[in-house]
Write an enzyme that holds these catalytic residues in place. Sequence first.
Site, PDB file in Angstrom:
ATOM      1  N   ASP A   8       0.882  -1.165   0.000  1.00  0.00           N
ATOM      2  CA  ASP A   8       0.000   0.000   0.000  1.00  0.00           C
ATOM      3  C   ASP A   8       0.922   1.217   0.000  1.00  0.00           C
ATOM      4  OD1 ASP A   8      -2.291   1.670   0.269  1.00  0.00           O
ATOM      5  OD2 ASP A   8      -1.938   1.773   2.425  1.00  0.00           O
ATOM      6  N   GLU A  67      -1.405  -1.521  -4.797  1.00  0.00           N
ATOM      7  CA  GLU A  67      -2.665  -0.815  -5.026  1.00  0.00           C
ATOM      8  C   GLU A  67      -2.486   0.214  -6.135  1.00  0.00           C
ATOM      9  OE1 GLU A  67      -6.059   1.735  -2.607  1.00  0.00           O
ATOM     10  OE2 GLU A  67      -4.501   0.693  -1.479  1.00  0.00           O
ATOM     11  N   ASP A 139      -2.185   0.952   7.470  1.00  0.00           N
ATOM     12  CA  ASP A 139      -1.426   0.820   6.224  1.00  0.00           C
ATOM     13  C   ASP A 139      -0.962  -0.618   5.996  1.00  0.00           C
ATOM     14  OD1 ASP A 139      -1.248   3.683   5.236  1.00  0.00           O
ATOM     15  OD2 ASP A 139      -0.460   3.900   7.266  1.00  0.00           O
TER      16      ASP A 139
END
EC number: 3.1.21.10
Length: 173
Positions: A8, A67, A139
Amino acid sequence: MAIILGVDPGSRITGYGVIQCQGRQQIYLGSGCIRTSADDLPQRLQQIYAGLCEIITQYKPDEFAIERVFMAKNADSALKLGQARGAAIVAATCAGLPVAEYSATQIKSAVVGTGRAQKTQVQHMIKQLLKLPASPQADAADALGVAICHFHTYQSLIAMGGKASSRTYGRYK
């Protein structure tokens, strides 16, 4: 028995999560955050790259998933996020890893069952799916969600009789 590194990306905090696929099971190997300390962006990007290189060396993943960039309201933030993604992708490609990317909606759907899930729902499901004693930091949970999304894609390819590789789905282009 593939090891998947999910990321991420962020210019200040980059989450990572590592899972192992054993049949239809996903096994938690590790997760955390790379927190950049530099004020200038080039140094932060270098810290992201170096941090992910260390994680790749430690866990020796077979697959890398990240992502996708979403359109933020602030163009400057979107550009910095894109650059952080670039640093992460370079770390993966330098290690010879195939790179797959997934949208936030795909990730939430894979983890929670709906693409409109809240962060707390994602964290809760990550905890349940990976049998963790506590919810991971936001996160790190998002990064584990990326890895789980890739795991589901991997499993779908196997079920369809295809070769399980991110090169056929979710490939970074």
